[in-house]
Write a protein that holds these residues in place. Structure first.
Motif, PDB file in Angstrom:
ATOM      1  N   GLU A 127       9.270   2.711  -4.701  1.00  0.00           N
ATOM      2  CA  GLU A 127       8.096   3.176  -5.831  1.00  0.00           C
ATOM      3  C   GLU A 127       8.499   2.668  -7.348  1.00  0.00           C
ATOM      4  O   GLU A 127       7.859   2.415  -8.130  1.00  0.00           O
TER       5      GLU A 127
ATOM      6  N   THR B 176       8.797  10.014  -1.991  1.00  0.00           N
ATOM      7  CA  THR B 176       7.810  11.177  -1.645  1.00  0.00           C
ATOM      8  C   THR B 176       8.363  11.613  -0.379  1.00  0.00           C
ATOM      9  O   THR B 176       8.493  13.045  -0.311  1.00  0.00           O
ATOM     10  N   THR B 177       8.486  10.831   0.455  1.00  0.00           N
ATOM     11  CA  THR B 177       8.920  11.494   1.766  1.00  0.00           C
ATOM     12  C   THR B 177      10.213  11.925   1.885  1.00  0.00           C
ATOM     13  O   THR B 177      10.424  13.111   2.374  1.00  0.00           O
TER      14      THR B 177
ATOM     15  N   PRO C 292      11.153  10.851  -6.785  1.00  0.00           N
ATOM     16  CA  PRO C 292       9.874  10.427  -7.434  1.00  0.00           C
ATOM     17  C   PRO C 292       9.907  11.160  -8.857  1.00  0.00           C
ATOM     18  O   PRO C 292       9.945  12.141  -9.314  1.00  0.00           O
TER      19      PRO C 292
ATOM     20  N   LEU D 104      11.855  13.432  -0.452  1.00  0.00           N
ATOM     21  CA  LEU D 104      11.903  14.706  -1.283  1.00  0.00           C
ATOM     22  C   LEU D 104      11.148  15.757  -0.199  1.00  0.00           C
ATOM     23  O   LEU D 104      11.602  17.036  -0.210  1.00  0.00           O
ATOM     24  N   ASN D 105      10.043  15.316   0.507  1.00  0.00           N
ATOM     25  CA  ASN D 105       9.501  16.208   1.380  1.00  0.00           C
ATOM     26  C   ASN D 105      10.431  16.523   2.445  1.00  0.00           C
ATOM     27  O   ASN D 105      10.632  17.846   2.904  1.00  0.00           O
TER      28      ASN D 105
ATOM     29  N   GLY E 292       0.685  15.152   0.289  1.00  0.00           N
ATOM     30  CA  GLY E 292       0.650  13.799   0.273  1.00  0.00           C
ATOM     31  C   GLY E 292       1.551  13.195   1.173  1.00  0.00           C
ATOM     32  O   GLY E 292       1.181  12.124   1.754  1.00  0.00           O
ATOM     33  N   SER E 293       2.767  13.475   1.523  1.00  0.00           N
ATOM     34  CA  SER E 293       3.722  13.168   2.502  1.00  0.00           C
ATOM     35  C   SER E 293       3.740  13.747   4.025  1.00  0.00           C
ATOM     36  O   SER E 293       4.598  13.803   4.797  1.00  0.00           O
TER      37      SER E 293
ATOM     38  N   ALA F 250       7.923  14.011  -9.822  1.00  0.00           N
ATOM     39  CA  ALA F 250       8.712  15.343  -9.352  1.00  0.00           C
ATOM     40  C   ALA F 250       9.844  15.557 -10.225  1.00  0.00           C
ATOM     41  O   ALA F 250      10.384  16.850 -10.668  1.00  0.00           O
TER      42      ALA F 250
ATOM     43  N   SER G  80      10.397   5.834   1.064  1.00  0.00           N
ATOM     44  CA  SER G  80       9.557   6.198   0.275  1.00  0.00           C
ATOM     45  C   SER G  80      10.257   7.423  -0.308  1.00  0.00           C
ATOM     46  O   SER G  80      10.792   8.405   0.294  1.00  0.00           O
TER      47      SER G  80
ATOM     48  N   CYS H 186       1.430  19.257  -4.063  1.00  0.00           N
ATOM     49  CA  CYS H 186       0.813  17.858  -3.810  1.00  0.00           C
ATOM     50  C   CYS H 186       1.586  16.985  -3.205  1.00  0.00           C
ATOM     51  O   CYS H 186       1.323  16.055  -2.416  1.00  0.00           O
ATOM     52  N   LEU H 187       2.931  16.789  -3.431  1.00  0.00           N
ATOM     53  CA  LEU H 187       3.879  15.797  -2.992  1.00  0.00           C
ATOM     54  C   LEU H 187       3.973  16.431  -1.395  1.00  0.00           C
ATOM     55  O   LEU H 187       3.941  15.339  -0.544  1.00  0.00           O
TER      56      LEU H 187
END
Length: 625
Positions: free
Chosen positions: A466, A331-332, A349, A334-335, A15-16, A352, A329, A11-12
């Motif tokens: 965040e 999330t970005t 995040p 981590l991506n 989403g990113s 996560a 971000s 999902c992460l």
């Protein structure tokens, strides 16, 4: 990896995806770096005298070097530009012997004069360095940095004359030396200075260069830029090209740690005086003396650093090309890490993190650990009703810190009622009053706001992140639930946020502090009346006296007891609300070597390297071959 973890990560990633694609596009066409890390936000500068944040610090530690540097494991001071040093028996005089192979990136020698120039500039009131107080341990440095407020009749002074308005803004005007005869106040903030130079008395009036160029001075007055204590009275002496002698006001057990911190890094005088500010800091112009130099900077993308061929220890710097990505971000970030576009990220995040920690067997690229740090809210005590200590106590006691850390911070962050972080041997951290919503409501009623009626709407300022925004939202709800008051939140990007805090444009502001050196003073001296870090408007003479007394106390136990008293006063008056102690949340690929958990969460890139035997082109997202 468990099915739940796989779903969350998927999902992460989904989403990113768009943001990740943007980063891939921005980096497209570039030869790959040997090492890439996430540097959180855009930096505001690389000027060691002006920076204050972690993103800026990571770059400064890569491109500059002080007299000492820190061991990557223990953080103990080890030789940097200085190959060795002597400390006098009374621990007041430090003599640094510079290595003869230290070079600037333009090939010129790094000398003792470079440090004297840089430290004088750092202390100059015109520089307006927020960290200037870090050098006040040096003899007479405090008085020098106060400018005209730091001198008195009889002092030896220097008068800096004006330059044309179009002059390079990092140049100094001609400096005259004399004796201060008299100070003539003209208003609360303005004064004239009668100075005797070579037997002749002249009345000097400080003004800016534009005013001096446009208008003749009043009769009997001579324009100047500023009148300061003569810098030759400051305890910074160039003995010869490779020897610098520093005299302190009092024994300071952590002084070597300060010397290795970026505010006291040297800058290249020729570079500053050729290009001026801020142009001297641009990649095409900046001259540095550290392991790396900046190849280029792309706004909203990256800073690319390449190994300096002039660095004295270049043979032991094993990463040739390093990219620092400006990614706010989580999330970005981590991506990018999970898709092998980043080798190190400093935060994850919370959702996560919760799943990653639960994984069995435990990941080998994630190892949260407490370090010397504190997360708190500043309170602007100049604003009503925050000028009432009963209101500040009510806000603090109405917080459920356990709810904050358990719901939003799954890495093991510890709820805290203290400013000084636990972990400094011999120091007993002090605590604010514990959670007590009933007493908080009583205090708010005593202050004139029963059940929150009539209480003005407050605002919490955070920088864009965040986790900070989520914490502010939960605190807002807790205060509404327990006190019946309405609070809104506002977030700003890093540079604007720092400006708002510095100018006191906030009600409450999120703040984090990571120790600059391993001593409680690194936390407590922020809140003295004269500290540039103290934007709360709070001032307490007894607190100032205790911190000052600790600075002159040679006995370590007595010194810590003085600082404990100071922290007790701080947590009774509450110009801040302690919330929790940080935990490091670094994710580092297993093939990265030279990365160590330590008490300040400092990780110099120049000490890292890649174990090629562990790096496979077909790595799975766990980072294992």
């Amino acid at each position: 990896m468990s099915p739940t973890s796989r779903s969350l990560i998927a999902c992460l990633l989904l989403g990113s995806l768009l943001l990740g694609a943007v980063w891939t596009t921005l980096g497209g066409g570039l030869p790959p770096a040997d090492f890439t890390f996430i540097n959180e936000s855009e930096i505001k500068s690389v000027d060691p005298a002006l920076i204050t944040g972690q993103p800026e610090g990571r770059i400064a530690f890569s491109i500059f070097e002080g007299l000492v540097r820190n061991d990557p494991k223990t953080l103990e001071p080890i030789p940097g530009v200085a190959k060795r040093w002597d400390i006098s028996e009374d621990r007041l005089v430090y003599t640094f012997y510079l290595r003869d192979d230290a070079r600037w990136s333009d090939g010129s020698d790094v000398t003792a004069d470079d440090f004297a120039y840089s430290w004088r500039r750092f202390l100059d009131p015109r520089t307006a360095a927020e960290y200037a107080y870090q050098a006040w341990y040096i003899k007479n440095a405090h008085d020098y940095s106060l400018g005209g407020s730091g001198i008195k009749p009889g002092d030896e002074v220097e008068v800096e004359l004006n330059l044309p308005p179009d002059a390079i803004n990092t140049l100094r005007g001609e400096v005259l030396h004399g004796d201060l005869v008299r100070i003539v106040p003209r208003s609360e903030d303005e004064r004239d200075f009668l100075v005797e130079i070579d037997g002749r008395e002249t009345m000097y009036r400080p003004t800016d260069d534009t005013e001096a160029a446009k208008n003749d001075p009043p009769e009997g007055v001579t324009w100047c830029r500023q009148v300061l204590l003569d810098f030759r009275q400051v305890g910074i002496k160039v003995v010869d090209d490779l020897t610098l002698r520093v005299t302190l006001e009092n024994p300071t057990p952590y002084f070597l740690g300060l010397v290795g911190y970026y505010p006291l890094f040297p800058v290249n005088q020729k570079c500053l005086e050729t290009y001026g500010a801020p142009d001297w800091t641009k990649a095409r112009n900046v001259v540095t003396n550290g392991p790396y130099k900046i190849q280029f900077r792309r706004i909203r993308d990256r800073i690319r650093m390449i190994k300096s061929d002039q660095y004295w220890n270049r043979e032991n710097v094993r990463l040739e090309v390093v990219d620092a990505l400006a990614v706010e971000s989580l999330t970005t970030a981590l991506n990018l890490y999970l898709t092998d576009k980043a080798d190190w990220i400093g935060d994850v995040p919370p959702p996560a993190m919760r799943e990653l920690i639960r994984e069995e067997p435990a990941r080998n690229d994630l190892n949260p650990a407490p370090y010397l740090s504190s997360y708190f809210y500043l309170i602007n005590t100049r604003r009503e009703p925050l000028d009432d200590v009963r209101v500040r106590r009510a806000l603090s006691m109405a917080l459920d810190r356990e709810e904050i850390t358990s719901k939003l911070l799954p890495a093991g962050e510890l709820p805290s009622l203290s400013l000084v972080s636990p972990g400094i041997e011999g120091y007993r951290t002090q605590n604010a009053e514990a959670e007590n919503p009933a007493l908080a409501r009583q205090l708010l009623a005593e202050a004139g706001y029963p059940k929150g009626r009539g209480f003005p709407r407050l605002e919490i300022l955070t920088n864009t992140h965040e986790a900070h925004q989520a914490i502010a939202e939960l605190i807002r709800k807790q205060w509404q639930r327990e006190l019946g008051i309405t609070v809104k939140t506002r977030n700003e990007e890093w540079g604007a946020y720092n400006t708002s805090m510095r100018q006191g444009k906030y009600d409450l502001a999120r703040r984090g502090w990571i120790s600059d050196y391993t001593d409680p003073n690194t936390f407590l001296d922020m809140f003295t009346t004269t500290s540039e870090q103290n934007s709360t408007g709070w001032s307490n003479a007894q607190y100032d006296e205790l911190v000052d007394s600790a600075a002159t106390e040679p006995d370590p136990d007595k010194r810590f007891r003085l600082l404990e008293q100071a922290e007790r006063i701080l947590l009774e008056d509450l110009p801040l609300i302690p919330i929790y102690t940080y935990v490091s949340k670094n994710m580092v690929k297993p093939y990265v070597r030279g990365f160590y958990n330590n008490v300040r969460d400092e990780h110099p890139v120049s000490d890292m390297w890649i174990d090629r035997s562990l790096k496979s082109p077909n790595e799975f997202m766990r980072g294992r071959p």
